[in-house]
Every structure is written in C-alpha cells, then in structure tokens.
Design a protein around this motif. Structure first.
Motif, short mmCIF file in Angstrom:
data_model
loop_
_atom_site.label_atom_id
_atom_site.label_comp_id
_atom_site.label_asym_id
_atom_site.label_seq_id
_atom_site.Cartn_x
_atom_site.Cartn_y
_atom_site.Cartn_z
N ASP A 97 0.96 -0.91 0.12
CA ASP A 97 -0.02 -0.06 0.32
C ASP A 97 0.49 1.33 -0.02
OD1 ASP A 97 -1.33 2.02 0.50
OD2 ASP A 97 -2.29 1.50 2.76
N THR A 98 0.30 2.15 -1.26
CA THR A 98 1.87 3.14 -0.89
C THR A 98 1.22 4.32 -0.63
OG1 THR A 98 1.16 3.76 -3.83
CG2 THR A 98 2.89 2.12 -3.15
N ASN A 99 -0.46 4.65 -0.72
CA ASN A 99 -0.85 6.38 -0.62
C ASN A 99 -1.99 5.74 1.42
OD1 ASN A 99 -2.58 4.17 -1.05
ND2 ASN A 99 -3.75 5.84 -2.67
N ASP A 127 -4.08 3.83 2.32
CA ASP A 127 -5.53 3.76 2.66
C ASP A 127 -5.76 2.20 3.15
OD1 ASP A 127 -5.04 2.16 0.39
OD2 ASP A 127 -6.23 3.03 -0.76
N TYR A 161 -5.01 -0.71 0.97
CA TYR A 161 -4.58 -1.28 0.26
C TYR A 161 -3.87 -1.61 -0.76
CZ TYR A 161 -10.47 -1.26 1.11
OH TYR A 161 -11.51 -1.20 1.10
N GLY A 162 -3.59 -2.40 -1.05
CA GLY A 162 -2.07 -2.49 -1.80
C GLY A 162 -2.82 -2.36 -3.32
N ASP A 163 -2.10 -1.37 -3.71
CA ASP A 163 -1.88 -1.04 -5.21
C ASP A 163 -1.16 -1.05 -6.11
OD1 ASP A 163 -0.38 1.21 -4.52
OD2 ASP A 163 -1.29 1.81 -3.27
N GLU A 181 -9.41 2.55 -6.68
CA GLU A 181 -8.20 2.30 -5.70
C GLU A 181 -6.95 2.03 -5.64
OE1 GLU A 181 -11.97 1.80 -1.68
OE2 GLU A 181 -11.11 -0.39 -3.60
#
Ligand code: GLC
Ligand code: CA
Length: 534
Positions: A26-28, A30, A32-34, A79
């Motif tokens: 998760d880079t942001n 939230d 969740y991985g992205d 997302e």
C-alpha cells in the motif's frame, strides 16, 4: 529464443506469480495494496526469478466480489491506480524480462455495469439480451434448479420487467448471455484493447462456465462430495461446461496468436474430470494453459500426486503445456492445506512445483511458506463466504497481505494504518528476515526457480515416473531427477547414479543411504560434475 520456433512459448517451463494486488504493498496509506506498490517491488520479483505476473482483478468494480464484479472492462480501479500506472507497470516489468497478465471476467458483470443498468429498463432495452433472462417455470418459481455460489437459487426475480436473471455467483454478478453475438463482439474488443497495451495474456475467470444449456434444463444431483463435485449437492451439468464455450476460446486464440509475441490464455477451468480439462486445450487452438484443480485438491501423498500428474500428462493433447499450482485466492495456501505449516513439507511442495514440466504458478507468499491467516468473523471482507458458503469457510484466510518485515504493519502499509485484512503474526514468515538467511524457504525457493530456468525453460520437458512406492515419489523431468519422501518413514532412493543435491541444511545421505522422512533430493545429470548444494 525465437518465440515461434518449434512451437515454443515463453511460458513453457516458466514460473508465473499470482499477485493479489490489494495485499501486496500500500503506497498511499488507504490500507489497500495498489499498482504503484507493485512497481516499487518489481526488483524483488525479478530477484526471485519469476517470468510473469498475473494480477488479481484490476478493473473498476463495486467490490462485492473484490473485482470479480466488473463495472468497466476498459479501465483501472481508482483504488488500485490509473491506466498510466498499469502502462508503467507493464513497461517496467518488461524491462526486467517479466510479463504481465490480467484477470478477465467474461462469465458475468457487476449489476452496476452500464450494460446491466440498461438491461433492467425494459424487455426491449438495447442491452437486455446481453444477460440471461427467463420466464418463471410453467408451475411458477425459478426457471431451473440451478444454485449460485452461496447455495441460493441462481435466479433472481426482476419484478418491473417480470423475468428472472441468472447469476452463478452473487446476485450482484449477473451472468452474460454468450448466445448473444454482440457479447462476443464486445469481448473481442476488450481483449484487443488490453493486448494492444502490451498485456501478455489473461487468466480467464470461470472459463468453463460461459455458456449455459439453451433449454435451461435442471442439474442432476452430484455424484460425489469432493470439492470439485458440483455445487451444494448438484452436478453443474447444464449450468456450465457446455460444448459451445470452446468456440469462444478458438476465437480468442486466433486473436492471441495474431500478436507478437503471441498472447497467453490461461483458463480457470474448475472441472473434476481430466478429460474435460484436456478438452479446453482443443486441438492446440483453444486455451494454451488450463488450471488443474484435481492437482490442487490432491492429497499430499506420493501416490495421489504422482497419480494426478501421470493421468494429466496422459490426457493432455500432444504439445499441450500442463499447469501446476496449489494456492490461490479461492482455495487458500498450500503451506496450510498440504503441509499443516510444517516447513519440511513446504520445501517438498516447492520442490515438486518447481520441477514438474510445463508452467508453474506460485501464489504471492508461497515463496516464504506463508500459511493461511485466521481472520476473525468481524474482520472478514469476502461477501461470498459471509453469505452462506460454497467455500470452505472464508476465502479471506488466503488473501491477507504479504509480510515484508516483522513490524506490526508487516511493512505492507504505513504504521498506524489499518490494513484491509489483518497481516497475522508469524514473525519468521516475512521477506526481510528470510532474505537475510540463505537457509530460509525464500532462498530455497529462489534456488529452485533458478534451477528450473536452467533446466526446464523454453520446452515442455519429458516426465518419467521412477517410483511412487512407500511414500517416495521420484521422477525425471528433463535433465533433473527428483526424489521426494512424502512420508514419516525413511525411504530408499531408486538407485542414485550421479550427484545428489540435498535441499536441506542437514548432511546428505551417503551413497546408498535412504532419504529421511520429508526429505528430498535432486539429482542433476549435467555433465559429470555438478556440486551445487543448498
Ligand atoms: C472465480 C474467482 C473467484 C470469484 C468467482 C466469481 O472462481 O476465482 O474468486 O469469486 O470466480 O467471479
Ligand atoms: Ca493503497
């Protein structure tokens, strides 16, 4: 290698890696991985030695089934990132020699898809026939006895237009009507759209299910209760596996082969019978790869595993490439299912997966021996298993974030952020600690993939069974000889005739000595000198 030479393809002898995007990185913040998280860790995958990455669904979706309910086939779920992120991922993976496959869901759409939103507006709506609508049975009630993935009727009544629509999964996942030619045209365009962007192929969701019986006949009772034996006591004779489905794959195969390099079609062929499975390869004109669920659900014994492997290879048409996998986002992780968390067994399973001829698909976390995580009911995110269960409890147990390090967030997300699913607490099952330890499962797995590359890549190597007696499974695959003792008893090796490479830290048995319980060996006949050990 010339990709067209002798019918060889990049996935022959290769390793694909199924990456569950929401559980990667998760880079942001939230939870969740992205997609940017995948780009950030491409070097890890390249270090590990994978040839291709299959991403769990990336398209926009209301997430009733985490992307398997698509609302736009030509986009990226906000997302997870943007189309530009996906383009960059494909380019950056390509620069490291890795290909990217997407998950395509052609059996059904979300009921939020504009096609369905239109279809419910009236019987003469433009997109009405994109879906399977039917009148009530003559005596009233649903048109057939078919059941959905929660065990309820697969038919939902739509009062305003006075018909039922079909859904083999959730009632928010309406089945497409593949008897409607326009659906074929739409998917031809979708498939080309992604191939044009450099996507290397698709994993095709519910590949066996696209067509349903034209007369909507009732399904008969299931013959067995094994996990592949139909659904809630019903054989899926008329609701899936219809012969017309093969035509779809023949069409897509032509499209896939019109690209350079040819694109890959890997089907989720959820069938019990190996002859039916083999049928999805067609005459080398349908799917190039079809998932083998009898292997996934095999018991972890020499007899059963070698039996499925032998029967599969005997069934597949000449030149067809088998696929071996044992973990995924539906069935959970093999370190739990096959191995009960026993690291010796995990190493054996990895050895087998890495040395069978054809294509191997690892699931994210397999390489560190990651086991299922118990997810308390209140934290579960899988609606399908929450609603009833066609599945063995919650599928969330095998979808939890990969553990990058031993910190509370496992290095998956920022400290203080709640990850979408709990990370579990196995301190040693994390990438950082295993990467520091050359004796770890991670290094073992990496060595196996290097061995696979060196010995099996670029061809479908011949397989020869040596023995499957008394718990010992020994075979030759290409230039490798593999012996795995899948039992609690010592097992005599079938006459070693070369250098034995032991994969445990323990001392190798002296020549003529038996293999200890749950030990394994690989013999490599490359010239006469070969002394690498791990
Ligand atoms: C496939 C997917 C599963 C999903 C179902 C409906 O079996 O692997 O996760 O729930 O199809 O799309
Ligand atoms: Ca994120």
């Amino acid at each position: 290698m010339d990709e067209n030479d002798g019918g060889q393809r990049w996935w022959h002898g290769a390793v694909l890696y199924q990456l569950y995007v929401r559980s990667w990185l998760d880079t942001n913040g939230d939870g969740y991985g992205d997609l940017p998280g995948i780009i950030e860790r491409l070097d890890y995958l390249s270090w590990l030695g994978v040839d291709g990455i299959w991403l769990s669904p990336t398209m926009p979706s209301p997430d009733q089934d985490w992307g398997y309910d698509v609302s736009d086939y030509l986009g990226v779920h906000p997302e997870l990132g943007t189309l530009a992120d996906l383009d960059r991922l494909i380019a950056d993976a390509g620069a490291r020699g890795m290909r990217v496959l997407l998950d395509l869901v052609p059996n059904h759409t979300s009921t939020a898809h504009p096609w369905f939103v239109d279809a419910v507006t009236g019987r003469d709506a433009e997109f009405r026939d994109y879906y399977v609508w039917a009148d009530p049975a003559p005596g009233g009630g649903p048109p057939s006895n078919w059941l959905d993935a929660t065990g309820q009727s697969a038919w939902t009544w739509h009062e305003p237009t006075g018909q039922y629509y079909l859904h083999l999964f959730l009632d928010s996942q309406a089945d497409l009507n593949w008897r409607e030619p326009a659906v074929h045209r739409e998917f031809d365009e979708i498939v080309r759209f992604w191939f044009d962007r450099g996507v290397a192929g698709f994993r095709i969701d519910v590949a066996h299910g696209l067509y349903k019986d034209a007369e909507l006949r009732d399904n008969p009772p299931a013959a067995t209760t094994d996990p592949l034996g139909g659904r809630f006591g019903q054989e899926q004779t008329y609701s899936a596996n219809r012969p017309e489905t093969h035509g779809v794959f023949r069409d897509w195969r032509k499209i896939a082969e019109s690209y350079q390099p040819p694109r890959l079609l890997l089907g989720e062929t959820w069938v019990r019978d190996l002859a039916t499975l083999a049928g999805y390869y067609g005459h080398d004109d349908e799917l190039q790869l079809a998932f083998n669920f009898p292997f996934v659900f095999s018991r972890f014994t020499a007899q059963d595993l070698s039996g499925v492997v032998g029967a599969t290879l005997a069934r597949l048409p000449a030149g067809a490439c088998p696929v071996w996998t044992s973990s995924n986002h539906d069935v959970g992780r093999f370190p739990t299912r096959w191995c009960g968390g026993d690291e010796r067994k995990v190493r054996l399973a990895l050895l087998v997966l890495a040395t069978l001829p054809g294509t191997t698909v690892l699931y994210y976390g397999d390489e560190i021996g990651m086991t299922d995580v118990r997810v308390p009911v209140e934290l579960r995110r899988d609606h399908m298993s929450r609603q009833g269960t066609g599945w063995d409890g919650s599928r969330d147990r095998g979808r939890t974030p990969i553990r990058w390090d031993a910190s509370p967030s496992a290095g998956f997300t920022a400290d203080g952020v709640t990850p979408w699913l709990p990370v579990g607490d196995a301190a040693d099952q994390n990438v950082a600690s295993q990467r520091d330890d050359p004796a770890s499962v991670l290094w073992f797995c990496r060595s196996l993939l290097a061995l696979r590359h060196a010995e099996l890549r670029g061809a479908i190597a011949p397989y020869e069974l040596l023995t499957a007696d008394g718990g010992l499974w020994a075979y030759r695959a290409g230039g490798l000889t593999v012996a795995a003792n899948l039992s609690d008893q010592p097992a005599a090796l079938p006459g070693p005739s070369g250098e034995i490479l032991l994969s445990t830290a323990a001392e190798p048995p002296a020549p003529g000595e038996p293999l200890g319980p749950w030990q394994r060996s690989e013999e490599r006949r490359v010239g006469k000198e070969c002394r690498s050990r791990w």
